[in-house]
Write a protein that holds these residues in place. Structure first.
Motif, PDB file in Angstrom:
ATOM      1  N   SER A  56       0.848  -1.201   0.000  1.00 43.02           N
ATOM      2  CA  SER A  56       0.000   0.000   0.000  1.00 43.02           C
ATOM      3  C   SER A  56       0.872   1.235   0.000  1.00 43.02           C
ATOM      4  CB  SER A  56      -0.932   0.007   1.214  1.00 43.02           C
ATOM      5  OG  SER A  56      -1.795  -1.114   1.193  1.00 43.02           O
ATOM      6  N   GLU A  57       0.350   2.314  -0.576  1.00 43.77           N
ATOM      7  CA  GLU A  57       1.050   3.601  -0.638  1.00 43.77           C
ATOM      8  C   GLU A  57       0.087   4.721  -0.280  1.00 43.77           C
ATOM      9  OE1 GLU A  57       2.649   4.037  -4.526  1.00 43.77           O
ATOM     10  OE2 GLU A  57       4.023   2.336  -4.372  1.00 43.77           O
ATOM     11  N   GLY A  58       0.649   5.795   0.308  1.00 41.66           N
ATOM     12  CA  GLY A  58      -0.166   6.950   0.658  1.00 41.66           C
ATOM     13  C   GLY A  58      -0.861   6.781   1.994  1.00 41.66           C
ATOM     14  N   THR A  59      -1.607   7.830   2.402  1.00 39.99           N
ATOM     15  CA  THR A  59      -2.335   7.827   3.666  1.00 39.99           C
ATOM     16  C   THR A  59      -3.725   8.410   3.451  1.00 39.99           C
ATOM     17  OG1 THR A  59      -1.424   9.997   4.233  1.00 39.99           O
ATOM     18  CG2 THR A  59      -0.241   8.061   5.064  1.00 39.99           C
ATOM     19  N   PRO A 109      10.151 -19.478 -11.494  1.00 39.87           N
ATOM     20  CA  PRO A 109      11.163 -18.868 -10.626  1.00 39.87           C
ATOM     21  C   PRO A 109      11.409 -19.695  -9.374  1.00 39.87           C
ATOM     22  CG  PRO A 109       9.071 -17.748 -10.351  1.00 39.87           C
ATOM     23  CD  PRO A 109       8.867 -18.757 -11.446  1.00 39.87           C
ATOM     24  N   ALA A 110      12.525 -19.415  -8.729  1.00 37.83           N
ATOM     25  CA  ALA A 110      12.872 -20.106  -7.495  1.00 37.83           C
ATOM     26  C   ALA A 110      12.032 -19.576  -6.332  1.00 37.83           C
ATOM     27  CB  ALA A 110      14.363 -19.924  -7.198  1.00 37.83           C
ATOM     28  N   SER A 111      12.022 -20.331  -5.244  1.00 37.56           N
ATOM     29  CA  SER A 111      11.322 -19.899  -4.037  1.00 37.56           C
ATOM     30  C   SER A 111      11.911 -18.587  -3.538  1.00 37.56           C
ATOM     31  CB  SER A 111      11.436 -20.966  -2.946  1.00 37.56           C
ATOM     32  OG  SER A 111      10.868 -22.191  -3.366  1.00 37.56           O
ATOM     33  N   PHE A 112      11.032 -17.710  -3.036  1.00 36.42           N
ATOM     34  CA  PHE A 112      11.485 -16.389  -2.599  1.00 36.42           C
ATOM     35  C   PHE A 112      10.481 -15.811  -1.602  1.00 36.42           C
ATOM     36  CE2 PHE A 112      10.951 -11.786  -3.044  1.00 36.42           C
ATOM     37  CZ  PHE A 112      12.203 -11.346  -2.688  1.00 36.42           C
ATOM     38  N   LYS A 113      11.011 -15.073  -0.604  1.00 30.21           N
ATOM     39  CA  LYS A 113      10.175 -14.339   0.341  1.00 30.21           C
ATOM     40  C   LYS A 113      10.799 -12.968   0.565  1.00 30.21           C
ATOM     41  CE  LYS A 113       8.135 -18.266   2.802  1.00 30.21           C
ATOM     42  NZ  LYS A 113       7.897 -18.912   4.122  1.00 30.21           N
ATOM     43  N   GLY A 114       9.993 -11.923   0.341  1.00 26.21           N
ATOM     44  CA  GLY A 114      10.475 -10.555   0.488  1.00 26.21           C
ATOM     45  C   GLY A 114       9.503  -9.699   1.274  1.00 26.21           C
ATOM     46  N   LEU A 115       9.786  -8.394   1.309  1.00 30.26           N
ATOM     47  CA  LEU A 115       8.998  -7.468   2.126  1.00 30.26           C
ATOM     48  C   LEU A 115       7.573  -7.337   1.621  1.00 30.26           C
ATOM     49  CD1 LEU A 115       9.021  -5.455   4.477  1.00 30.26           C
ATOM     50  CD2 LEU A 115       9.754  -3.695   2.849  1.00 30.26           C
ATOM     51  N   HIS A 116       7.390  -7.292   0.303  1.00 24.66           N
ATOM     52  CA  HIS A 116       6.054  -7.062  -0.262  1.00 24.66           C
ATOM     53  C   HIS A 116       5.561  -8.213  -1.131  1.00 24.66           C
ATOM     54  CE1 HIS A 116       6.305  -3.021   1.248  1.00 24.66           C
ATOM     55  NE2 HIS A 116       7.368  -2.757   0.511  1.00 24.66           N
ATOM     56  N   PHE A 217       9.023  -5.142  -6.824  1.00 25.51           N
ATOM     57  CA  PHE A 217       7.699  -5.742  -6.835  1.00 25.51           C
ATOM     58  C   PHE A 217       6.826  -4.936  -7.803  1.00 25.51           C
ATOM     59  CE2 PHE A 217       9.637  -6.270  -2.676  1.00 25.51           C
ATOM     60  CZ  PHE A 217       9.532  -7.640  -2.459  1.00 25.51           C
ATOM     61  N   ARG A 218       6.030  -5.636  -8.636  1.00 23.96           N
ATOM     62  CA  ARG A 218       5.227  -4.966  -9.659  1.00 23.96           C
ATOM     63  C   ARG A 218       3.775  -5.433  -9.601  1.00 23.96           C
ATOM     64  NH1 ARG A 218      10.191  -6.164 -11.979  1.00 23.96           N
ATOM     65  NH2 ARG A 218       9.454  -8.258 -12.556  1.00 23.96           N
ATOM     66  N   ASN A 224       7.422  -1.206  -6.758  1.00 26.09           N
ATOM     67  CA  ASN A 224       7.946  -0.860  -5.447  1.00 26.09           C
ATOM     68  C   ASN A 224       9.353  -1.448  -5.359  1.00 26.09           C
ATOM     69  OD1 ASN A 224       8.558  -0.765  -2.612  1.00 26.09           O
ATOM     70  ND2 ASN A 224       6.367  -0.542  -2.212  1.00 26.09           N
ATOM     71  N   LEU A 225      10.363  -0.587  -5.235  1.00 21.97           N
ATOM     72  CA  LEU A 225      11.765  -1.017  -5.231  1.00 21.97           C
ATOM     73  C   LEU A 225      12.326  -0.984  -3.821  1.00 21.97           C
ATOM     74  CD1 LEU A 225      14.244  -1.847  -6.943  1.00 21.97           C
ATOM     75  CD2 LEU A 225      14.827   0.583  -7.074  1.00 21.97           C
ATOM     76  N   CYS A 226      12.895  -2.099  -3.405  1.00 29.93           N
ATOM     77  CA  CYS A 226      13.551  -2.217  -2.101  1.00 29.93           C
ATOM     78  C   CYS A 226      15.035  -2.484  -2.345  1.00 29.93           C
ATOM     79  CB  CYS A 226      12.940  -3.332  -1.275  1.00 29.93           C
ATOM     80  SG  CYS A 226      11.185  -3.115  -0.891  1.00 29.93           S
ATOM     81  N   SER A 227      15.898  -1.605  -1.849  1.00 32.17           N
ATOM     82  CA  SER A 227      17.347  -1.729  -2.033  1.00 32.17           C
ATOM     83  C   SER A 227      18.015  -2.018  -0.696  1.00 32.17           C
ATOM     84  CB  SER A 227      17.932  -0.452  -2.643  1.00 32.17           C
ATOM     85  OG  SER A 227      17.380  -0.216  -3.922  1.00 32.17           O
TER      86      SER A 227
END
Length: 417
Positions: A56-59, A109-116, A217-218, A224-227
């Motif tokens: 989610s984005e914004g408030t 794709p391979a297994s993956f877990k990220g922030l979003h 993430f798209r 949404n880019l996480c670096s």
């Protein structure tokens, strides 16, 4: 109270890493204990792979939510089929049913877990009874994509070049070229980097090396880019109007996430950035996108690829925005054609001619730059590497004939016949 107790789902490991891939066959068993005779509607085992993103984005009233889902496969097996009228009556006691499922072929794709978001492959057992909630048990599969095999040939060095003015507050410009030994690495490997810097300005600067991982993430046309910075190394100050050749080793962490390019909604990339930190100026930068493969795919890297430069390689494609350098960065070859200024090349095995006053010894091939074991260098202790040709050579007038072959001391009229 449910008569089903101790429901368990197990499968046989295919390898030491307990991973699965495209085309693999999963064999296992579903076991449970019944406290009394029970009519069972069906027993189903299935495997599936899904990717999901959500953020989610914004408030307040401007808050927006984004989500996306991709299904890669779903296969199932009925251990015993559904029978709505009669069902399957099982006696009291312990029961064990074996199953066999095959994962389909295809790009996954391979297994993956990220922030979003995440990419999850699961094995699921479902035991259903009429007019009752089903008993469901899941276990995650560690899925490793076979698509990593296409990176096996990406072993050439990568090179990049940047040339720019320092800024409006200072005079001069800076030129930098950088090279990494290859493109594909495993977690725990070491990246060998060589940077050649020509500081033709009035400013001091520091070379820096940064290893960074980007996860994107798209969904719904947004991203949404996480670096995350994995490593950063800072070198010594480079004074004005000087040239430096710097070598460095950057170790890839063992817990780094492998490269992920097979998912439409999630991607993972690793970048090595070589840049110059200049006060009050835009930092010149050369960036290389590195491909990280799982340790189980280490066989993709042949033994002759180990080292700063593979044999015979001079330079490969760069993911930098700058064009490749016009001069060689890998080991320097011995010239075989005419010598400097168009004169014939001297014999490499000849010795110095002390009578004529000049040396005809041709310089032998310079070996590639060595890489010090330390990750950070010091200006007081320079890397143990032979001197390479200057990065940016100045134009020089060719020598005159008389400077190479001085005339005799006597005149022709006084010489004896």
């Amino acid at each position: 109270m449910s008569p089903i107790k101790d429901l368990s789902l197990t499968y046989e490991a295919l390898n030491e890493e307990n991973t699965v891939s495209q085309g693999d066959t999963i064999t296992g068993a579903v076991s449970f204990t019944l406290t009394k005779q029970t009519k069972v509607k069906l027993l189903l085992v299935k495997a599936k792979g899904d990717a999901r993103v959500d953020w989610s984005e914004g408030t307040g009233d401007d808050r927006r939510s984004y989500s996306a889902h991709r299904r890669y496969f779903k296969v199932k097996e009925y251990v015993f089929a559904e029978n709505a009228k009669v069902g399957t009556v099982l006696p009291q006691g312990t029961h064990c049913f074996r199953f066999r499922l095959q994962i389909p072929q295809g790009d996954m794709p391979a297994s993956f877990k990220g922030l979003h978001g995440k990419i999850v492959y699961v094995l699921e057992a479902k035991l259903s009874r009429s007019w009752r909630l089903p008993s469901v048990l899941q276990t995650e599969l560690n899925f490793v994509s076979k698509s990593f095999s296409r990176y096996g040939q990406a072993l050439c060095p990568l090179s990049g070049l940047v040339d720019k003015k320092v800024g409006v507050l200072s005079k001069g410009q800076v030129k930098m070229s950088a090279t990494v030994d290859r493109e594909v690495y495993c977690p725990g490997d070491t990246v060998s980097v060589v940077a050649q810097i020509c500081n033709s300005s009035s400013k001091t600067m520091k070379p820096k090396f940064s290893l960074q991982q980007n996860v994107e993430f798209r969904a719904s046309g947004s991203s949404n880019l996480c670096s995350k910075n994995l490593c950063k190394i800072v070198g010594d100050i480079i004074p004005p109007n000087s040239e430096e050749t710097i070598s460095c080793q950057v170790k890839i962490p063992f817990d780094v996430t492998p490269t992920l390019h097979d998912c439409e909604i999630i991607s993972v990339d690793c970048y090595l950035k070589v840049y110059l930190d200049i006060s009050f100026a835009v930092d010149p930068e050369v960036a290389f996108r590195l491909i990280i493969v799982p340790s189980s795919h280490a066989a993709l890297l042949p033994g002759d690829a180990v080292g700063p430069f593979p044999a015979g390689a001079v330079g490969g494609p760069s993911y930098s925005d700058f064009p490749p350098p016009a001069f060689p960065i890998a080991p320097y070859p011995v010239p075989t054609g005419p010598g400097p200024y168009g004169y014939p090349a001297p014999d490499p095995n000849s010795h110095a001619n002390m009578t004529s006053g000049y040396n005809t010894q041709w310089p032998q091939q310079a070996p590639p730059y060595g890489f010090p074991p330390a990750a950070v260098w010091s200006s007081s202790v320079q890397p143990q590497a032979p001197t390479a040709p200057p990065l940016f050579q100045q134009e020089t007038e060719p020598p005159t004939y008389t400077s190479l072959f001085p005339p005799s001391r006597g005149t022709g009229s006084n010489q004896k016949s």
